[in-house]
Design an enzyme around this catalytic site. Structure first.
Site, short mmCIF file in Angstrom:
data_model
loop_
_atom_site.label_atom_id
_atom_site.label_comp_id
_atom_site.label_asym_id
_atom_site.label_seq_id
_atom_site.Cartn_x
_atom_site.Cartn_y
_atom_site.Cartn_z
N GLU A 97 49.70 27.70 20.98
CA GLU A 97 50.25 26.51 21.67
C GLU A 97 49.33 25.32 21.59
O GLU A 97 48.13 25.42 21.88
CB GLU A 97 50.56 26.81 23.14
N GLU A 110 49.01 31.44 29.68
CA GLU A 110 47.92 30.79 30.42
C GLU A 110 47.59 31.51 31.74
O GLU A 110 47.80 30.98 32.84
CB GLU A 110 48.25 29.31 30.63
#
Length: 435
Positions: free
Chosen positions: A284, A188
């Site tokens: 994810e 991220e």
């Protein structure tokens, strides 16, 4: 309620199916080759699984990874250092504030030796086809503008050291008998969490780091490990597109990794269409107490991740924590109400298989590594589907009925048809061998 239960066989025929919605399976339309389905073996997951008594631990790992007696998970993700689902915040080369270690003299994967490496090695022994990717949540603090694991970005004068850090991680795991199939350079990279490790890395910085440092370093060492860019949400496809637009970085990037927490799964196709030689992986998504309905979660997970991600070119689908305890941990910062694929009671050791387990099982138990996605019609009368051809010649169709009423429908394959019924919100996996 039936949970991945085998139903009576049904036979193909050439009978009349007029008036029924039809899912047409087309062997001639061949798409991506599959790596598999699975979840992340975080510090939390590894400690809970490794903490079980030996017989229970072995039974759970066989249930999760055995392709014959279990659900056959064949894809897993590791964190390089700590994530929010770790008992503390650490990297593999921590230094006191203000001190640096450019030669990586302090580098060690020792924090992973107690729980994570034993769990991963046993999973590999059970399923040798298991592919493992790894993602850092942060570079060591001394490599960053903040001089700590929390927030900040990678210092330009630390690019070479960070590339060496990741390469040494790959080598150290290989020495433990755990080959790392793929790396991302940052989990991220457009998010800087306030209470657990994170690091912002903009597209230009990612392109330079991969193109000038990490890609050449892995190539020099003869590493088979590939690099994925992004590892973040569907809502910013322009970020991996910018990295792939760099011709030097693009040489070293095998694919793009995606998360579910923003945007639409169709972003995967947008990037694939721009760079069709680059793979897509879904890496994810977590369930949690914010979405407590088993029925709704089953439909969403299968429709969006199992079907949606693979129809949008994903070669693998990963959920977040493989296992968490009854308190949604252990964790330090970050998500306080996430749900694991399984829940392991920290007091009794009892294992609860959550909705994510069953969503994964509808694919992982039947779609073999090396399968090719093939054509199937989808979206007819609320029936979403995806189909695969396995290396052993079997075909697999996964279908979910998103409508509010039971649906009888036909599956057409070659010149044969079969009629099947699905209750509202139900999922079915149909598998058959070619004649």
């Amino acid at each position: 309620m039936k949970l991945v239960s085998r139903e009576p066989d049904v036979a193909f025929s050439s009978g009349d199916t007029a008036g029924l919605p039809t899912i047409a399976v087309d062997d001639t339309a061949m798409y991506q080759e599959m790596v598999g389905f699975g979840a992340a073996i975080t510090d939390a997951s590894a400690s809970l699984i490794n903490g079980l008594p030996p017989e229970r631990r072995e039974a759970l790992l066989r249930d999760l990874f055995d392709a014959d007696s279990g659900i056959g998970l064949s894809f897993a993700r590791l964190t390089i250092g700590a994530s929010d689902f770790s008992p503390g915040h650490y990297s593999f080369d921590d230094m006191p504030p203000g001190e640096r270690d450019p030669a990586l003299a302090r580098f060690s994967i020792e924090p992973d030796r107690r729980d994570r490496i034993p769990v991963v090695r046993r999973a590999l022994a059970i399923n040798p086809q298991l592919k493992i990717m790894a993602s850092p949540w942060s570079a060591p603090g001394w490599m960053k503008t903040t001089d700590k694991l929390i927030k900040g970005t990678l210092r330009p004068d630390a690019y070479e050291a960070f590339a060496e850090y990741l390469a040494r991680y790959v080598d150290a795991y290989a020495a433990e008998g755990v080959p790392i199939f793929a790396l991302t350079i940052q989990n991220e990279p457009h998010y800087e969490p306030a209470d657990y490790p994170g690091m912002r890395v903009e597209p230009a910085a990612r392109a330079r780091f991969v193109g000038e440092f990490l890609g050449p370093r892995l190539a020099r060492g003869g590493s088979p490990t590939v690099i994925f860019d992004w590892d973040h949400n569907w809502d910013e496809p322009q970020s991996p597109l910018a990295v792939l637009g760099d011709s030097v970085a693009r040489r070293y990037i095998a694919g793009v990794a995606w998360h579910c927490y923003g945007g639409d799964v169709s972003a995967q196709t947008k990037v694939h269409d721009a760079y069709p030689a680059k793979d897509a992986y879904f890496t994810e998504c977590s369930g949690g107490d914010w979405a407590p309905s088993f029925a709704d979660n089953l439909v969403w997970n299968v429709r969006t991740l199992i079907i949606g991600a693979t129809r949008n070119w994903a070669r693998g689908v990963l959920l977040w924590n493989l296992a968490l305890d009854e308190q949604h941990g252990p964790h330090k910062g970050g998500c306080g109400n996430c749900r694991g694929v399984v829940t392991i009671d920290s007091r009794s050791g009892a294992v609860t298989r959550n909705v994510e387990y069953y969503a994964l099982a509808h694919a992982s138990r039947f779609v073999q590594p090396g399968a090719r996605r093939i054509g199937s019609s989808s979206g007819v009368a609320g029936l979403e589907s995806v189909a695969f051809r396995n290396p052993d010649g079997s075909r697999v169709l996964i279908a979910v009925n998103t409508a509010t009423a039971e649906q009888r429908f036909a599956v057409q394959w070659a010149d044969s048809r079969v009629i099947y019924g699905l209750p509202a919100g139900a999922v079915a996996t149909l598998r058959w061998l070619a004649r």
